[in-house]
Design a protein around this motif. Structure first.
Motif, PDB file in Angstrom:
ATOM      1  N   CYS A 165      -4.065   4.216  -3.538  1.00  0.00           N
ATOM      2  CA  CYS A 165      -2.916   3.801  -4.348  1.00  0.00           C
ATOM      3  C   CYS A 165      -3.309   2.679  -5.321  1.00  0.00           C
ATOM      4  O   CYS A 165      -4.369   2.079  -5.204  1.00  0.00           O
ATOM      5  N   CYS A 195      -4.306  -0.691  -3.534  1.00  0.00           N
ATOM      6  CA  CYS A 195      -5.631  -0.714  -2.886  1.00  0.00           C
ATOM      7  C   CYS A 195      -6.742  -0.723  -3.933  1.00  0.00           C
ATOM      8  O   CYS A 195      -7.758  -1.382  -3.750  1.00  0.00           O
ATOM      9  N   CYS A 207       0.845  -1.192   0.000  1.00  0.00           N
ATOM     10  CA  CYS A 207       0.000   0.000   0.000  1.00  0.00           C
ATOM     11  C   CYS A 207       0.884   1.246   0.000  1.00  0.00           C
ATOM     12  O   CYS A 207       1.802   1.366   0.805  1.00  0.00           O
ATOM     13  N   TYR A 208       0.609   2.152  -0.921  1.00  0.00           N
ATOM     14  CA  TYR A 208       1.334   3.422  -0.975  1.00  0.00           C
ATOM     15  C   TYR A 208       0.370   4.593  -0.837  1.00  0.00           C
ATOM     16  O   TYR A 208       0.523   5.615  -1.494  1.00  0.00           O
ATOM     17  N   ASP A 209      -0.618   4.418   0.012  1.00  0.00           N
ATOM     18  CA  ASP A 209      -1.591   5.488   0.194  1.00  0.00           C
ATOM     19  C   ASP A 209      -0.955   6.739   0.794  1.00  0.00           C
ATOM     20  O   ASP A 209       0.027   6.667   1.527  1.00  0.00           O
TER      21      ASP A 209
HETATM   22 ZN   LIG Z   1      -3.166   1.724  -0.565  1.00  0.00          ZN
END
Ligand SMILES: [Zn+2]
Length: 154
Positions: free
Chosen positions: A145, A148, A83-85
């Motif tokens: 991201c 997700c 996850c790269y939120d």
């Molecule tokens: Zn994410």
């Protein structure tokens, strides 16, 4: 890799170089300056976005267009199983006089789809808050991201 939102963290604001003076209108204990974040004043937008993610911070800037682009790039960039939120963006008008008029009490003016929301919602949902110089404030989604979004569509 930790996802950031599973930790017991609370929202903070990271102020871009052009917006350090606006920090005084935000709750003091939630303010992170670039110096506190150990980010150079010569840092690129991309570096500041990456640092905001590490710190779990909402970015505050007067340079909305560039940051919106950078955030879209960041959310798309990492096409792998992580996850790269991000944690939201606040775009403020530049002239100090307008900041003085608009920024105190900004948290009470946040609405999305006519529903009142909090800074905590902005932080959890990665919302874009745009403060206009005509005294209006609008909020919209910046999105999740790549990872997700992929999970949600499976
Ligand atoms: Zn994410």
């Amino acid at each position: 890799m930790e996802d950031g939102k599973t930790e017991m963290r609370e929202y903070k604001f990271l102020f871009d170089n052009d917006s350090q003076a606006a920090a005084k209108f935000f709750p003091e204990k939630r303010v992170i300056t670039l110096a506190q974040a150990k980010v150079s004043t010569a840092a690129s937008d991309a570096e500041i976005v990456a640092r905001a993610r590490e710190l779990g911070a909402i970015i505050v800037t007067a340079n909305g267009e560039d940051y919106e682009k950078e955030i879209k790039r960041f959310l798309q960039k990492s096409q792998r199983n992580d996850c790269y939120d991000l944690f939201g963006l606040v775009v403020i008008p530049n002239p100090a006089a307008i900041q003085e008029r608009m920024l105190p009490g900004l948290g009470a003016k946040l609405r999305i789809n006519e529903k009142a929301i909090s800074w905590d919602d902005v932080w959890r949902e990665n919302y874009l808050v745009r403060v206009h110089s005509d005294s209006t404030v609008d909020v919209r989604e910046l999105g999740r991201c790549f990872y997700c979004k992929k999970l949600a569509s499976e």
